[in-house]
Design a protein around this motif. Structure first.
Motif, PDB file in Angstrom:
ATOM      1  N   GLN A  30      85.689  14.282  32.183  1.00 10.71           N
ATOM      2  CA  GLN A  30      84.880  15.007  32.513  1.00 10.71           C
ATOM      3  C   GLN A  30      84.323  14.751  33.691  1.00 10.71           C
ATOM      4  O   GLN A  30      83.694  16.096  34.316  1.00 10.71           O
ATOM      5  N   GLY A  31      84.549  13.860  34.219  1.00  5.62           N
ATOM      6  CA  GLY A  31      84.411  13.830  35.576  1.00  5.62           C
ATOM      7  C   GLY A  31      82.624  13.368  35.939  1.00  5.62           C
ATOM      8  O   GLY A  31      81.760  13.347  36.791  1.00  5.62           O
ATOM      9  N   TYR A  32      81.625  12.650  34.545  1.00 12.12           N
ATOM     10  CA  TYR A  32      79.929  12.401  34.480  1.00 12.12           C
ATOM     11  C   TYR A  32      80.463  11.304  35.982  1.00 12.12           C
ATOM     12  O   TYR A  32      81.251  10.607  35.681  1.00 12.12           O
ATOM     13  N   ARG A  33      78.809  10.984  36.701  1.00  7.14           N
ATOM     14  CA  ARG A  33      78.801   9.805  36.922  1.00  7.14           C
ATOM     15  C   ARG A  33      77.750   9.042  37.316  1.00  7.14           C
ATOM     16  O   ARG A  33      78.064   7.722  37.718  1.00  7.14           O
ATOM     17  N   ARG A  34      76.720   9.869  36.614  1.00 10.12           N
ATOM     18  CA  ARG A  34      75.428   8.910  36.252  1.00 10.12           C
ATOM     19  C   ARG A  34      75.172   9.289  35.053  1.00 10.12           C
ATOM     20  O   ARG A  34      74.427   9.574  33.997  1.00 10.12           O
ATOM     21  N   TRP A  35      76.058   8.030  34.301  1.00 10.21           N
ATOM     22  CA  TRP A  35      76.496   7.912  33.004  1.00 10.21           C
ATOM     23  C   TRP A  35      76.416   6.519  31.972  1.00 10.21           C
ATOM     24  O   TRP A  35      76.543   5.727  33.029  1.00 10.21           O
ATOM     25  N   ASP A  36      76.051   5.790  31.280  1.00 14.05           N
ATOM     26  CA  ASP A  36      76.246   4.447  30.720  1.00 14.05           C
ATOM     27  C   ASP A  36      76.228   4.270  28.972  1.00 14.05           C
ATOM     28  O   ASP A  36      76.320   5.293  28.221  1.00 14.05           O
ATOM     29  N   VAL A  37      77.288   3.110  29.362  1.00 11.76           N
ATOM     30  CA  VAL A  37      77.139   2.876  27.809  1.00 11.76           C
ATOM     31  C   VAL A  37      76.950   1.616  27.270  1.00 11.76           C
ATOM     32  O   VAL A  37      76.708   0.423  28.145  1.00 11.76           O
ATOM     33  N   TYR A  38      75.660   1.315  26.043  1.00 12.09           N
ATOM     34  CA  TYR A  38      74.713   0.211  25.567  1.00 12.09           C
ATOM     35  C   TYR A  38      75.111  -0.317  24.643  1.00 12.09           C
ATOM     36  O   TYR A  38      75.489   0.238  23.422  1.00 12.09           O
ATOM     37  N   THR A  39      76.094  -1.987  24.474  1.00 13.78           N
ATOM     38  CA  THR A  39      76.671  -2.105  23.294  1.00 13.78           C
ATOM     39  C   THR A  39      75.604  -3.647  22.799  1.00 13.78           C
ATOM     40  O   THR A  39      75.221  -3.913  23.479  1.00 13.78           O
ATOM     41  N   PRO A  40      75.506  -3.589  21.544  1.00 10.98           N
ATOM     42  CA  PRO A  40      74.792  -5.291  21.134  1.00 10.98           C
ATOM     43  C   PRO A  40      76.193  -6.727  21.376  1.00 10.98           C
ATOM     44  O   PRO A  40      75.437  -7.404  21.583  1.00 10.98           O
ATOM     45  N   PHE A  41      76.774  -6.054  22.238  1.00  8.66           N
ATOM     46  CA  PHE A  41      78.417  -7.192  22.292  1.00  8.66           C
ATOM     47  C   PHE A  41      79.307  -6.727  23.202  1.00  8.66           C
ATOM     48  O   PHE A  41      79.523  -5.802  23.175  1.00  8.66           O
ATOM     49  N   PRO A  42      79.752  -7.153  24.047  1.00 10.51           N
ATOM     50  CA  PRO A  42      80.378  -7.049  24.976  1.00 10.51           C
ATOM     51  C   PRO A  42      81.995  -6.213  23.955  1.00 10.51           C
ATOM     52  O   PRO A  42      82.281  -7.138  23.318  1.00 10.51           O
ATOM     53  N   VAL A  43      82.262  -4.825  25.063  1.00 12.62           N
ATOM     54  CA  VAL A  43      83.630  -4.419  24.206  1.00 12.62           C
ATOM     55  C   VAL A  43      84.674  -4.942  25.267  1.00 12.62           C
ATOM     56  O   VAL A  43      84.615  -4.704  26.117  1.00 12.62           O
ATOM     57  N   HIS A  44      85.635  -5.670  24.819  1.00 12.59           N
ATOM     58  CA  HIS A  44      86.801  -5.711  25.457  1.00 12.59           C
ATOM     59  C   HIS A  44      88.101  -4.260  25.854  1.00 12.59           C
ATOM     60  O   HIS A  44      87.512  -3.326  25.043  1.00 12.59           O
ATOM     61  N   GLY A  45      87.505  -4.259  27.001  1.00 15.07           N
ATOM     62  CA  GLY A  45      88.412  -2.500  27.256  1.00 15.07           C
ATOM     63  C   GLY A  45      87.193  -1.674  27.883  1.00 15.07           C
ATOM     64  O   GLY A  45      87.394  -0.475  28.191  1.00 15.07           O
ATOM     65  N   MET A  46      85.819  -1.701  27.814  1.00 13.32           N
ATOM     66  CA  MET A  46      84.801  -0.526  28.368  1.00 13.32           C
ATOM     67  C   MET A  46      84.979  -0.100  29.207  1.00 13.32           C
ATOM     68  O   MET A  46      85.253   0.753  29.656  1.00 13.32           O
ATOM     69  N   ASP A  47      84.907  -0.823  30.360  1.00 10.66           N
ATOM     70  CA  ASP A  47      85.049  -0.822  31.136  1.00 10.66           C
ATOM     71  C   ASP A  47      86.230   0.234  31.716  1.00 10.66           C
ATOM     72  O   ASP A  47      85.921   1.005  33.337  1.00 10.66           O
ATOM     73  N   ALA A  48      87.681  -0.246  31.716  1.00 15.70           N
ATOM     74  CA  ALA A  48      88.829   0.465  31.647  1.00 15.70           C
ATOM     75  C   ALA A  48      88.236   1.798  31.607  1.00 15.70           C
ATOM     76  O   ALA A  48      88.780   3.011  32.066  1.00 15.70           O
ATOM     77  N   ALA A  49      87.932   1.763  29.963  1.00 12.90           N
ATOM     78  CA  ALA A  49      87.487   3.278  29.604  1.00 12.90           C
ATOM     79  C   ALA A  49      86.815   4.053  30.600  1.00 12.90           C
ATOM     80  O   ALA A  49      86.408   5.333  30.548  1.00 12.90           O
ATOM     81  N   MET A  50      85.676   3.465  30.887  1.00 10.05           N
ATOM     82  CA  MET A  50      84.956   3.460  31.999  1.00 10.05           C
ATOM     83  C   MET A  50      84.824   4.005  33.011  1.00 10.05           C
ATOM     84  O   MET A  50      84.455   5.262  34.075  1.00 10.05           O
TER      85      MET A  50
END
Length: 178
Positions: A30-50
């Motif tokens: 959707q083109g959002y720029r000021r957002w983040d994802v917080y997880t209790p442990f590293p999630v493989h592939g989250m960087d690519a998803a973001m």
């Protein structure tokens, strides 16, 4: 939210890493720029998803290393060949062999300083207050067993209704304004 408080953003809570990853992909698309994802442990592939690119901190470290090495070599050259030249046993006034230990230590020192400074700059630190740290959902969920997506109101695409609808469509278990 109490009257007079400025809204910081909207928070959505997910139960599984896959749900959070799908939500991150939807927010990114959707083109959002000021957002983040917080997880209790590293999630493989989250960087690519973001849609995150490689970190620029490595370039700060490289510049610090080059600056440190150059500073060490120049310092030894200026001190031994110009400021205080002493001819001992026919040895040259400057040789990179005896200047290397000083240059090596300067390289390590300035690489560490540039890396920390670059990381602080890129993370917009120091940030002395974050409203997320007073939110019960965030503090209890993101550090234990929940996956949190936060979209800030400072994002140009943020709309109270549209952003809430987007997060509701991603099958989150809880949505809350901060």
């Amino acid at each position: 939210m109490a009257a007079g408080n400025k809204q910081y953003g909207i928070i959505a809570e997910y139960d599984t890493p896959a749900d959070a990853m799908h939500a991150a992909e939807a927010v990114r698309d959707q083109g959002y720029r000021r957002w983040d994802v917080y997880t209790p442990f590293p999630v493989h592939g989250m960087d690519a998803a973001m849609g995150l690119k490689n970190s620029k901190v490595g370039w700060f470290a490289f510049c610090g290393g080059v600056t440190g090495y150059t500073t060490g070599m120049l310092m030894i050259w200026i001190l031994n060949a110009i400021d205080y030249p002493i001819i001992i046993g026919g040895k040259p006034m400057f040789s990179p062999f005896f200047a290397f230990p000083v240059s090596y230590e300067c390289t390590i020192l300035l690489t560490a300083f540039f890396t920390l400074g670059g990381m602080a700059f890129l993370n917009r630190l120091p940030k002395l207050h974050n409203p997320l740290l007073k939110n019960r959902t965030f503090c209890q969920g993101a550090t234990h067993d929940k996956f949190i997506v936060v979209i800030e109101t400072s994002d140009p695409r943020y709309s109270s209704v549209d952003t809430r609808d987007l997060l509701a469509d991603t099958e989150c278990s809880h949505i809350e304004y901060i």
